[in-house]
Scaffold this motif. Structure first.
Motif, mmCIF file in Angstrom:
data_model
loop_
_atom_site.group_PDB
_atom_site.id
_atom_site.type_symbol
_atom_site.label_atom_id
_atom_site.label_comp_id
_atom_site.label_asym_id
_atom_site.label_seq_id
_atom_site.Cartn_x
_atom_site.Cartn_y
_atom_site.Cartn_z
ATOM 1 N N TYR A 131 53.817 48.689 42.410
ATOM 2 C CA TYR A 131 53.453 47.571 43.279
ATOM 3 C C TYR A 131 51.943 47.407 43.269
ATOM 4 C CZ TYR A 131 53.406 44.338 47.174
ATOM 5 O OH TYR A 131 53.226 43.219 47.949
ATOM 6 N N GLY A 132 51.481 46.200 42.937
ATOM 7 C CA GLY A 132 50.041 45.937 42.885
ATOM 8 C C GLY A 132 49.620 45.772 41.439
ATOM 9 N N LEU A 133 49.582 44.498 40.988
ATOM 10 C CA LEU A 133 49.306 44.239 39.569
ATOM 11 C C LEU A 133 47.840 43.871 39.346
ATOM 12 C CD1 LEU A 133 52.587 42.414 38.521
ATOM 13 C CD2 LEU A 133 51.895 44.779 38.028
ATOM 14 N N GLY A 162 48.485 55.582 44.869
ATOM 15 C CA GLY A 162 47.631 55.978 43.739
ATOM 16 C C GLY A 162 46.206 55.461 43.868
ATOM 17 N N GLY A 163 45.893 54.847 45.006
ATOM 18 C CA GLY A 163 44.537 54.320 45.202
ATOM 19 C C GLY A 163 43.568 55.406 45.632
ATOM 20 N N ASN A 164 42.326 55.002 45.799
ATOM 21 C CA ASN A 164 41.313 55.952 46.277
ATOM 22 C C ASN A 164 41.365 55.989 47.798
ATOM 23 O OD1 ASN A 164 40.169 56.857 43.894
ATOM 24 N ND2 ASN A 164 38.797 55.100 43.743
ATOM 25 N N ILE A 203 46.998 49.639 45.358
ATOM 26 C CA ILE A 203 46.406 48.583 46.194
ATOM 27 C C ILE A 203 45.218 49.187 46.945
ATOM 28 C CG2 ILE A 203 48.653 47.426 46.423
ATOM 29 C CD1 ILE A 203 48.794 48.529 49.307
ATOM 30 N N PRO A 204 44.432 48.378 47.641
ATOM 31 C CA PRO A 204 43.292 48.957 48.370
ATOM 32 C C PRO A 204 43.757 49.966 49.428
ATOM 33 C CG PRO A 204 43.112 46.559 48.234
ATOM 34 C CD PRO A 204 44.469 46.911 47.730
ATOM 35 N N SER A 205 42.898 50.938 49.661
ATOM 36 C CA SER A 205 43.258 51.994 50.620
ATOM 37 C C SER A 205 43.108 51.480 52.057
ATOM 38 C CB SER A 205 42.350 53.195 50.400
ATOM 39 O OG SER A 205 41.012 52.827 50.659
ATOM 40 N N GLY A 206 43.536 52.291 53.001
ATOM 41 C CA GLY A 206 43.351 51.964 54.415
ATOM 42 C C GLY A 206 44.478 51.086 54.944
ATOM 43 N N ASP A 222 52.726 35.038 42.321
ATOM 44 C CA ASP A 222 52.363 34.192 41.166
ATOM 45 C C ASP A 222 51.787 34.996 40.004
ATOM 46 O OD1 ASP A 222 53.091 32.125 42.682
ATOM 47 O OD2 ASP A 222 51.064 31.287 42.995
ATOM 48 N N TRP A 223 51.302 36.194 40.279
ATOM 49 C CA TRP A 223 50.703 37.003 39.216
ATOM 50 C C TRP A 223 51.738 37.697 38.335
ATOM 51 C CZ3 TRP A 223 45.954 36.305 37.830
ATOM 52 C CH2 TRP A 223 44.990 35.905 38.775
ATOM 53 N N ILE A 224 52.989 37.721 38.828
ATOM 54 C CA ILE A 224 53.995 38.540 38.127
ATOM 55 C C ILE A 224 54.358 37.943 36.762
ATOM 56 C CG2 ILE A 224 56.330 39.505 38.247
ATOM 57 C CD1 ILE A 224 56.012 39.479 41.339
HETATM 58 N N1 LIG Z 1 39.273 50.080 39.320
HETATM 59 C C1 LIG Z 1 39.140 51.377 39.104
HETATM 60 O O1 LIG Z 1 38.412 51.846 38.200
HETATM 61 C C2 LIG Z 1 39.886 52.341 39.958
HETATM 62 C C3 LIG Z 1 40.505 51.951 41.130
HETATM 63 N N2 LIG Z 1 41.207 52.874 41.878
HETATM 64 C C4 LIG Z 1 41.899 52.491 43.096
HETATM 65 O O2 LIG Z 1 43.093 51.812 42.755
HETATM 66 C C5 LIG Z 1 43.427 50.865 43.773
HETATM 67 C C6 LIG Z 1 43.572 49.490 43.136
HETATM 68 O O3 LIG Z 1 42.328 49.167 42.533
HETATM 69 P P1 LIG Z 1 42.164 47.998 41.453
HETATM 70 O O4 LIG Z 1 43.389 47.882 40.628
HETATM 71 O O5 LIG Z 1 40.846 48.247 40.800
HETATM 72 O O6 LIG Z 1 42.038 46.725 42.415
HETATM 73 P P2 LIG Z 1 42.263 45.177 42.086
HETATM 74 O O7 LIG Z 1 41.388 44.452 43.041
HETATM 75 O O8 LIG Z 1 42.166 44.900 40.656
HETATM 76 O O9 LIG Z 1 43.784 44.942 42.531
HETATM 77 C C7 LIG Z 1 44.171 45.088 43.856
HETATM 78 C C8 LIG Z 1 45.681 44.967 43.985
HETATM 79 O O10 LIG Z 1 46.021 45.234 45.336
HETATM 80 C C9 LIG Z 1 46.719 44.108 45.862
HETATM 81 N N3 LIG Z 1 46.380 43.961 47.258
HETATM 82 C C10 LIG Z 1 45.186 43.656 47.786
HETATM 83 N N4 LIG Z 1 45.259 43.626 49.125
HETATM 84 C C11 LIG Z 1 46.552 43.878 49.433
HETATM 85 C C12 LIG Z 1 47.251 43.980 50.640
HETATM 86 N N5 LIG Z 1 46.649 43.802 51.817
HETATM 87 N N6 LIG Z 1 48.567 44.262 50.608
HETATM 88 C C13 LIG Z 1 49.191 44.443 49.424
HETATM 89 N N7 LIG Z 1 48.579 44.363 48.232
HETATM 90 C C14 LIG Z 1 47.267 44.080 48.246
HETATM 91 C C15 LIG Z 1 46.266 42.936 45.043
HETATM 92 O O11 LIG Z 1 47.238 41.942 45.135
HETATM 93 P P3 LIG Z 1 46.869 40.362 45.013
HETATM 94 O O12 LIG Z 1 46.955 40.046 43.554
HETATM 95 O O13 LIG Z 1 47.914 39.705 45.805
HETATM 96 O O14 LIG Z 1 45.484 40.186 45.569
HETATM 97 C C16 LIG Z 1 46.185 43.573 43.657
HETATM 98 O O15 LIG Z 1 47.453 43.694 43.091
HETATM 99 C C17 LIG Z 1 42.295 50.944 44.796
HETATM 100 O O16 LIG Z 1 42.691 51.810 45.827
HETATM 101 C C18 LIG Z 1 41.144 51.543 44.013
HETATM 102 O O17 LIG Z 1 40.249 52.254 44.843
HETATM 103 C C19 LIG Z 1 41.351 54.177 41.477
HETATM 104 C C20 LIG Z 1 40.750 54.614 40.329
HETATM 105 C C21 LIG Z 1 39.945 53.758 39.483
#
Ligand SMILES: NC(=O)C1=CN([C@@H]2O[C@H](COP(=O)(O)OP(=O)(O)OC[C@H]3O[C@@H](n4cnc5c(N)ncnc54)[C@H](OP(=O)(O)O)[C@@H]3O)[C@@H](O)[C@H]2O)C=CC1
Ligand SMILES: O=C(CO)[C@H](O)[C@H](O)COP(=O)(O)O
Length: 475
Positions: A13-15, A106-108, A80-83, A41-43
């Protein structure tokens, strides 16, 4: 868009950057992967771009369809973003889960959140895993390093898939179950603290060569590239060398010369520091790196200060290339040593029994701080540490001994030429503090007793003492 029910091996989950890359990596390894995203829409574009891998992927616009498409016991990875977003997703998905299912963040994430969430899952029959993933987009796509915290049940379930997609070091997957609840996210946090330090020390040598040595970015990049062949070899040196040699096609100017000298941060470096301080540890190398990013973002102040503050430089000569290379290697060792001390203190505090050798091993490939040094550190941990201190391990001590003079000369050059070296100088100061058997804190003891009657220990007579101090002369 949807595929057969309950057949996917895992759901992602989270593309975004990381989730897409991990989903494709899993698909490439032959797993059936269900995917979903907040913005549905991103799927479809993601599936289209997956090319031949699309056959292993199924897209699901609703959370219900997504969860239903995964074979039980389910494994569901959230990228997805942490917190707050992760808490909201847990609330949404929890009613859809069954006994034995595992969800993975799997996020930070802040490991305190992970501990809280894991405790909330306790007794529900569902499992929560906090997993640090390192390697950026490229790593996620072709082999990241992964640090898993969670239950044995989850690890048994996830291990085959994670081992398949992980980076390999001499054939061994760079992933392991490091402990329960927040252990994996804590190790990833400290990984990032070390990453901040490694990045900053490289930029300090770049700054010295640019500002005191008058070298161009491509020249410095070529030097860094030559360092890739020796013991300093690391992904971050490789990245820096390539970045410095990249030229903007339009202007013909090195890209780094066009980029503002302001670096952002998302928080993991700061978390490392906060936790180190809470654990009573000094991680001064990492602290200097976090601080330096903060100062970098104060661009307006620095521009205003530049013509106003005198430099009082005393002049001096640049260190040799070998001395700068040594400086980086010595400081890298010291930064890692501090990071591992923080890990060790946290392991004791939270009862995680972290295996430091395994951590060094799974950082040898895939992750951002991968380097030749980590193999030496893993060997040192396996051999056992005198006084529990990495810098006292014979091979590490010898390496520091060989490269210390370079660190001292480089820091001295930065000091006398007025080029800031927060991380290199903090590393040297820490080393000098640790190797000083009789330090100067006897005067701190005296000061505290003088103004606050805090008492002190003596070297000659056991027990607590107070001094009869001379009065301050006011004449
Ligand atoms: N980029 C990196 O190098 C690294 C990142 N990380 C961690 O991985 C995680 C994802 O990072 P990254 O892929 O770079 O981020 P992106 O910004 O590329 O993607 C974020 C994803 O989270 C989704 N998202 C955002 N807000 C919400 C929400 N409130 N509820 C559900 N889904 C949500 C977005 O969906 P939508 O398309 O709808 O906005 C999107 O799919 C983070 O925790 C980051 O700290 C870990 C290691 C390395
Ligand atoms: O986890 C990572 C690398 O390991 C991410 O790239 C992270 O965003 C880096 O931290 P920051 O954004 O604070 O520089």
């Amino acid at each position: 868009m949807a595929a057969d029910l309950k057949t996917a091996d895992i759901g992602v989950y989270g593309l975004g950057t990381m989730g897409s890359a991990l989903a494709l990596n899993l698909a490439e390894q032959g797993f059936r992967v269900a995917v979903s995203n907040r913005e549905a829409d991103w799927i479809a574009p993601f599936l289209e771009e997956a090319g031949p891998l699309a056959g292993h992927l199924s897209g699901h616009a609703t959370l219900e369809d997504f969860v239903d498409s995964i074979a039980q016991p389910r494994s569901i990875l959230f990228m997805i973003p942490s917190g707050a977003p992760m808490d909201a997703m847990i609330d949404a998905v929890m009613p859809l889960l069954d006994e034995g299912d595992t969800i993975i963040d799997g996020g930070n994430a802040d490991f305190h959140d992970t501990r809280r969430r894991a405790a909330a899952f306790d007794g529900t029959g569902r499992h929560f895993v906090g997993m640090g993933v390192s390697g950026g987009e490229e790593g996620a796509r072709h082999g990241p390093s992964m640090m898993v915290g969670g239950t044995d049940h989850s690890w048994t379930q996830l291990r085959p898939m994670l081992s398949a997609i992980a980076a390999k070091f001499q054939g061994a997957p760079c992933v392991d179950h490091l402990g329960p609840d927040g252990a994996g996210h804590f190790v990833k946090t400290v990984h990032n603290g070390i990453e901040y330090a490694d990045m900053q020390m490289i930029t300090e040598v770049y700054g010295l060569l640019r500002d005191a040595g008058g070298q161009t970015a491509p020249q410095i990049g070529a030097l860094f590239e030559s360092w890739q062949k020796g013991p300093l070899s690391s992904y971050l040196i490789e990245v820096s060398a390539a970045a410095l040699q990249t030229v903007d096609a339009e202007s013909g100017t090195p890209m780094v010369d066009l980029i503002l000298d302001k670096a952002g941060q998302k928080g993991t470096g700061r978390w490392t520091l906060i936790e180190a301080l809470k654990l009573g540890q000094s991680a001064s190398t990492i602290e200097a790196a976090v601080g330096a990013r903060g100062w970098s973002s104060e661009k307006a102040l620095r521009v205003a200060a530049a013509p106003l503050l005198s430099d009082a430089v005393t002049g001096g000569t640049l260190p040799t290339e070998d001395e700068m290379k040594s400086a980086l290697l010595a400081a890298r060792i010291l930064g890692h040593a501090q990071g591992f001390r923080v890990l060790s203190a946290a392991s004791d505090e939270f009862g995680w029994q972290l295996d430091m050798a395994r951590i060094a091993e799974i950082w040898r490939a895939g992750c951002i701080i991968r380097s030749a040094l980590l193999d030496d550190l893993a060997d040192a941990f396996h051999a056992g540490l005198p006084e529990g201190a990495l810098i006292l391990a014979p091979a590490i001590r010898d390496m520091l001994g060989d490269h210390l003079a370079g660190l001292r000369k480089t820091v001295a050059a930065g000091v006398s030429l007025g080029v800031p070296m927060p991380v290199l100088s903090a590393s040297l100061a820490w080393y000098d503090s640790i190797r000083t058997a009789r330090g100067s804190a006897n005067l701190i003891q005296a000061q505290r007793d003088f103004f606050g009657a805090h008492g002190f220990e003596r070297g000659d007579i056991a027990g607590a003492h107070h001094g009869t101090w001379n009065a301050i002369r006011r004449d």
